[in-house]
Design a protein around this motif. Sequence first.
Motif, PDB file in Angstrom:
ATOM      1  N   ARG A 198      32.933  43.880  -1.247  1.00  0.00           N
ATOM      2  CA  ARG A 198      33.849  43.431  -2.299  1.00  0.00           C
ATOM      3  C   ARG A 198      35.160  42.904  -1.717  1.00  0.00           C
ATOM      4  O   ARG A 198      35.677  41.883  -2.145  1.00  0.00           O
ATOM      5  CB  ARG A 198      34.112  44.597  -3.269  1.00  0.00           C
ATOM      6  CG  ARG A 198      34.960  44.273  -4.475  1.00  0.00           C
ATOM      7  CD  ARG A 198      34.360  43.228  -5.412  1.00  0.00           C
ATOM      8  NE  ARG A 198      33.020  43.533  -5.847  1.00  0.00           N
ATOM      9  CZ  ARG A 198      32.691  44.020  -7.029  1.00  0.00           C
ATOM     10  NH1 ARG A 198      33.608  44.293  -7.906  1.00  0.00           N
ATOM     11  NH2 ARG A 198      31.435  44.237  -7.335  1.00  0.00           N
ATOM     12  N   GLU A 199      35.679  43.591  -0.692  1.00  0.00           N
ATOM     13  CA  GLU A 199      36.941  43.152  -0.087  1.00  0.00           C
ATOM     14  C   GLU A 199      36.791  41.777   0.570  1.00  0.00           C
ATOM     15  O   GLU A 199      37.636  40.904   0.400  1.00  0.00           O
ATOM     16  CB  GLU A 199      37.423  44.170   0.942  1.00  0.00           C
ATOM     17  CG  GLU A 199      38.745  43.785   1.558  1.00  0.00           C
ATOM     18  CD  GLU A 199      39.260  44.811   2.554  1.00  0.00           C
ATOM     19  OE1 GLU A 199      40.252  44.509   3.213  1.00  0.00           O
ATOM     20  OE2 GLU A 199      38.674  45.906   2.670  1.00  0.00           O
ATOM     21  N   GLN A 200      35.710  41.576   1.302  1.00  0.00           N
ATOM     22  CA  GLN A 200      35.472  40.277   1.933  1.00  0.00           C
ATOM     23  C   GLN A 200      35.332  39.179   0.880  1.00  0.00           C
ATOM     24  O   GLN A 200      35.795  38.060   1.066  1.00  0.00           O
ATOM     25  CB  GLN A 200      34.213  40.326   2.796  1.00  0.00           C
ATOM     26  CG  GLN A 200      34.352  41.200   4.010  1.00  0.00           C
ATOM     27  CD  GLN A 200      33.020  41.458   4.674  1.00  0.00           C
ATOM     28  OE1 GLN A 200      31.999  41.647   4.015  1.00  0.00           O
ATOM     29  NE2 GLN A 200      33.033  41.476   6.000  1.00  0.00           N
ATOM     30  N   TRP A 201      34.676  39.516  -0.225  1.00  0.00           N
ATOM     31  CA  TRP A 201      34.494  38.546  -1.301  1.00  0.00           C
ATOM     32  C   TRP A 201      35.853  38.102  -1.859  1.00  0.00           C
ATOM     33  O   TRP A 201      36.107  36.916  -2.023  1.00  0.00           O
ATOM     34  CB  TRP A 201      33.622  39.153  -2.412  1.00  0.00           C
ATOM     35  CG  TRP A 201      33.197  38.145  -3.425  1.00  0.00           C
ATOM     36  CD1 TRP A 201      32.066  37.393  -3.387  1.00  0.00           C
ATOM     37  CD2 TRP A 201      33.896  37.778  -4.612  1.00  0.00           C
ATOM     38  NE1 TRP A 201      32.027  36.574  -4.481  1.00  0.00           N
ATOM     39  CE2 TRP A 201      33.136  36.785  -5.258  1.00  0.00           C
ATOM     40  CE3 TRP A 201      35.089  38.180  -5.195  1.00  0.00           C
ATOM     41  CZ2 TRP A 201      33.530  36.198  -6.446  1.00  0.00           C
ATOM     42  CZ3 TRP A 201      35.475  37.590  -6.386  1.00  0.00           C
ATOM     43  CH2 TRP A 201      34.701  36.618  -6.998  1.00  0.00           C
ATOM     44  N   PHE A 202      36.734  39.074  -2.118  1.00  0.00           N
ATOM     45  CA  PHE A 202      38.048  38.736  -2.665  1.00  0.00           C
ATOM     46  C   PHE A 202      38.931  38.013  -1.649  1.00  0.00           C
ATOM     47  O   PHE A 202      39.699  37.130  -2.026  1.00  0.00           O
ATOM     48  CB  PHE A 202      38.763  39.981  -3.215  1.00  0.00           C
ATOM     49  CG  PHE A 202      38.371  40.271  -4.631  1.00  0.00           C
ATOM     50  CD1 PHE A 202      38.889  39.532  -5.688  1.00  0.00           C
ATOM     51  CD2 PHE A 202      37.470  41.274  -4.918  1.00  0.00           C
ATOM     52  CE1 PHE A 202      38.519  39.781  -6.992  1.00  0.00           C
ATOM     53  CE2 PHE A 202      37.088  41.535  -6.228  1.00  0.00           C
ATOM     54  CZ  PHE A 202      37.614  40.791  -7.265  1.00  0.00           C
ATOM     55  N   ARG A 219      27.068  37.077  -4.359  1.00  0.00           N
ATOM     56  CA  ARG A 219      27.796  38.350  -4.434  1.00  0.00           C
ATOM     57  C   ARG A 219      28.836  38.365  -5.556  1.00  0.00           C
ATOM     58  O   ARG A 219      29.573  39.334  -5.723  1.00  0.00           O
ATOM     59  CB  ARG A 219      28.469  38.606  -3.071  1.00  0.00           C
ATOM     60  CG  ARG A 219      29.146  39.928  -2.928  1.00  0.00           C
ATOM     61  CD  ARG A 219      28.145  41.080  -2.989  1.00  0.00           C
ATOM     62  NE  ARG A 219      28.804  42.330  -2.733  1.00  0.00           N
ATOM     63  CZ  ARG A 219      29.095  43.233  -3.676  1.00  0.00           C
ATOM     64  NH1 ARG A 219      28.755  43.025  -4.916  1.00  0.00           N
ATOM     65  NH2 ARG A 219      29.707  44.340  -3.358  1.00  0.00           N
ATOM     66  N   HIS A 220      28.894  37.304  -6.347  1.00  0.00           N
ATOM     67  CA  HIS A 220      29.880  37.201  -7.428  1.00  0.00           C
ATOM     68  C   HIS A 220      29.740  38.397  -8.382  1.00  0.00           C
ATOM     69  O   HIS A 220      28.621  38.792  -8.723  1.00  0.00           O
ATOM     70  CB  HIS A 220      29.662  35.889  -8.196  1.00  0.00           C
ATOM     71  CG  HIS A 220      30.799  35.524  -9.072  1.00  0.00           C
ATOM     72  ND1 HIS A 220      31.020  36.131 -10.285  1.00  0.00           N
ATOM     73  CD2 HIS A 220      31.789  34.622  -8.919  1.00  0.00           C
ATOM     74  CE1 HIS A 220      32.099  35.614 -10.844  1.00  0.00           C
ATOM     75  NE2 HIS A 220      32.585  34.685 -10.024  1.00  0.00           N
ATOM     76  N   PRO A 221      30.866  38.991  -8.795  1.00  0.00           N
ATOM     77  CA  PRO A 221      30.802  40.164  -9.685  1.00  0.00           C
ATOM     78  C   PRO A 221      30.078  39.900 -11.009  1.00  0.00           C
ATOM     79  O   PRO A 221      29.528  40.825 -11.603  1.00  0.00           O
ATOM     80  CB  PRO A 221      32.278  40.496  -9.946  1.00  0.00           C
ATOM     81  CG  PRO A 221      33.014  39.900  -8.807  1.00  0.00           C
ATOM     82  CD  PRO A 221      32.238  38.687  -8.389  1.00  0.00           C
ATOM     83  N   ALA A 222      30.032  38.664 -11.456  1.00  0.00           N
ATOM     84  CA  ALA A 222      29.330  38.336 -12.705  1.00  0.00           C
ATOM     85  C   ALA A 222      27.827  38.185 -12.498  1.00  0.00           C
ATOM     86  O   ALA A 222      27.100  37.896 -13.446  1.00  0.00           O
ATOM     87  CB  ALA A 222      29.897  37.049 -13.308  1.00  0.00           C
TER      88      ALA A 222
END
Length: 62
Positions: A46-50, A16-19
Motif C-alpha cells: 500500500r505504501e509503495q502504491w501511494f 493494486r488499485h484500492p478500488a
Amino acid sequence: MGAGDLVTVAIAWLLRHPARLVPVLGSMKPERLTATVKALAISLDREQWFVTLEASEDGPVA
C-alpha cells in the motif's frame, strides 16, 4: 527503465488499485501481453502504491 518497463509498472499499479480495478488492455500486441504477464510478478504494498500515486501527482495525496 524502458518504455516496456513503464507499461509493466503501470499495469501492476492498476492491479493494486484500492478500488480493485480490472484493467482492460484492448491489445493483442505481443509486447503488451508480455508487460501484463510481468506485471503480475510485481508486488506493490500500500505504501509503495501511494508513493507512486504521489509521484505522478507531483505532491502528497490530500
